[in-house]
Scaffold this active site. Structure first.
Site, short mmCIF file in Angstrom:
data_model
loop_
_atom_site.label_atom_id
_atom_site.label_comp_id
_atom_site.label_asym_id
_atom_site.label_seq_id
_atom_site.Cartn_x
_atom_site.Cartn_y
_atom_site.Cartn_z
N LYS A 82 0.90 -1.07 -0.33
CA LYS A 82 -0.29 0.05 0.20
C LYS A 82 0.86 1.27 0.09
CE LYS A 82 -4.36 -1.26 0.04
NZ LYS A 82 -5.64 -0.70 -0.31
N ASP A 109 -8.24 0.12 6.97
CA ASP A 109 -7.94 -0.94 7.75
C ASP A 109 -6.65 -0.94 8.23
OD1 ASP A 109 -7.74 -2.24 5.19
OD2 ASP A 109 -9.82 -2.81 5.23
C1 LIG Z 1 -2.30 -6.42 2.81
C2 LIG Z 1 -3.20 -6.02 1.78
N1 LIG Z 1 -3.36 -6.81 0.93
C3 LIG Z 1 -4.36 -6.76 -0.04
C4 LIG Z 1 -5.25 -5.50 0.05
C5 LIG Z 1 -6.32 -5.53 -0.89
O1 LIG Z 1 -6.12 -4.33 -1.88
P1 LIG Z 1 -7.61 -3.72 -2.56
O2 LIG Z 1 -8.29 -3.38 -1.19
O3 LIG Z 1 -7.12 -2.77 -3.13
O4 LIG Z 1 -8.39 -4.79 -2.94
C6 LIG Z 1 -5.08 -4.81 1.33
C7 LIG Z 1 -6.06 -3.46 1.28
O5 LIG Z 1 -6.16 -2.92 2.26
C8 LIG Z 1 -4.19 -5.03 2.18
O6 LIG Z 1 -4.00 -4.34 3.17
#
Ligand SMILES: Cc1ncc(COP(=O)(O)O)c(C=O)c1O
Length: 375
Positions: A82, A109
């Site tokens: 992120k 989150d």
């Molecule tokens: C560690 C992690 N992986 C995957 C995602 C998924 O990303 P998206 O919400 O863009 O689908 C998030 C989203 O917060 C995340 O924190």
């Protein structure tokens, strides 16, 4: 051919692999703007491509040729992919509007808020980050560590998105969200565009996957990696499988319904980053036409995948291992193997999207600290 091969799996009925990556999609995400994002991000202090780990023992157990794990656990010290999205969008906003009086805000989150707070701190502006009830104290504290004000409001991620939107309107803050909704599309495009860098790096590191397993929250990451593969490789791109927690599978629900669909309930899952009940409208526009399949995994599968990776000396967080956990489930299920064309020559790329973003939670699941697993 809509197929619910087993519960928790949907082949995308609207997939058209022959469809070219057209102008409507390029207006959302494009290789051209991915290069711009890359030029910006690689110029940031501390930039380094994250490791692409080869996991031959896991591939052998699963009866496939290769498992690659793009390990985002050390991305800019933020411990998740992120870092590439929110902080890049903050940079773009500062470049467009200037810093004077600029306060950025978002709901999170955990990981997105950390990225926005970091981007704001680097730019020398204020950030207000909304977290919902079940975001762990450790994750909230990490956001405060980047100088942001943290507000706890809402039962779920989607509730805190709404609370943040209202407060931003009242206070004149600029929202830097990783999800998009009607009338709010520009900033989330930048966020997702930053994510495409993962796919670019992986390809440069030699990944030539036949399949990609990528986890979905609101779908931004999946759309980011899909856009790169689709525009660059067209119908020759790898098969893309989107993996979600059983209790927060809004992308799978949307694929099944044939229209963007929210799921309700408390979205309870250990995969905190994926606990989203409403897809991003922009992400969905790409995924509904270009993702091959959607599947869910149980929380226990994420825990198992974390412990399995730890035996290989790799730290993967609860949301970070979801793609790998999806692969393990699919590869062990004859119906899913057949539906996805997984076999002895398959080369699979999983996006390991976070490390131990909450060290206490990591230790409680794996039984060892992240430092003990990866000294
Ligand atoms: C560690 C992690 N992986 C995957 C995602 C998924 O990303 P998206 O919400 O863009 O689908 C998030 C989203 O917060 C995340 O924190």
């Amino acid at each position: 051919m809509p197929t619910d091969v087993t519960p928790g799996f949907v082949s995308n009925p609207r997939l058209d692999r022959g469809l070219a990556y057209g102008g409507d999609l390029r207006a959302i995400l494009s290789l051209e703007r991915a290069e711009e994002a890359r030029a910006a991000v690689t110029g940031w202090e501390g930039y380094a491509p994250t490791p692409l780990r080869d996991l031959p023992a896991i591939a052998e157990t699963l009866g496939i040729a290769q498992v690659l794990y793009k390990d985002e656990g050390k991305r800019f010290g933020l411990k998740s992919f992120k870092a590439l999205g929110g902080a890049y969008a903050v940079d773009r906003l500062v470049a467009q509007t200037g810093k004077a009086g600029l306060t950025v805000a978002c709901a999170t989150d955990g990981n997105h808020g950390r990225s926005v707070a970091w981007g704001a701190q680097r730019a020398g502006i204020e950030a207000v980050i909304y977290v919902h009830e079940t975001v762990s104290a450790g994750r909230a504290e990490a956001i405060r560590g980047f100088g942001a004000t943290v507000v706890r409001e809402g039962r779920t991620y989607d509730d805190s998105v709404r609370a943040c939107t209202e407060a931003a309107a009242a206070n004149g803050w600029q929202i830097v969200s990783d999800t998009s909704w009607p009338g709010y599309e520009d900033v989330p495009k930048d966020v997702m565009q930053g994510y495409a860098l993962l796919a670019m790096e992986a390809e440069e590191q030699g990944a030539r996957p036949s399949h990609v397993f990528v986890q979905g929250g609101v779908g931004g990451l999946a759309a980011g990696v899909l856009s790169h593969a689709w525009e660059k490789h067209g119908a020759e791109r790898p098969i893309l499988v989107v993996v979600e927690p059983e209790n927060a599978a809004c992308l799978l629900a949307s694929a099944r319904a044939g229209i963007l669909t929210a799921v309700g309930g408390d979205l309870d899952t250990i995969m905190a980053g994926l606990a989203c009940g409403e897809p991003s409208i922009l992400a969905w526009r790409l995924l509904e036409q270009g993702a091959d399949a959607f599947m869910t995994i149980a929380d226990t599968a994420a825990g198992d995948a974390m412990r399995l990776l730890a035996t290989r000396g790799v730290v993967g967080g609860e949301s970070g291992v979801a793609g790998l956990a999806g692969l393990i489930k699919a590869a062990r299920d004859p119906a899913l193997r057949a539906a996805l064309g997984l076999g002895s020559s398959s080369r699979v790329l999983c996006y390991g999207t976070e490390g131990a973003t909450d060290p206490d939670v990591y230790r409680s699941i794996v039984g060892r600290s992240a430092e003990e697993v990866e000294p």
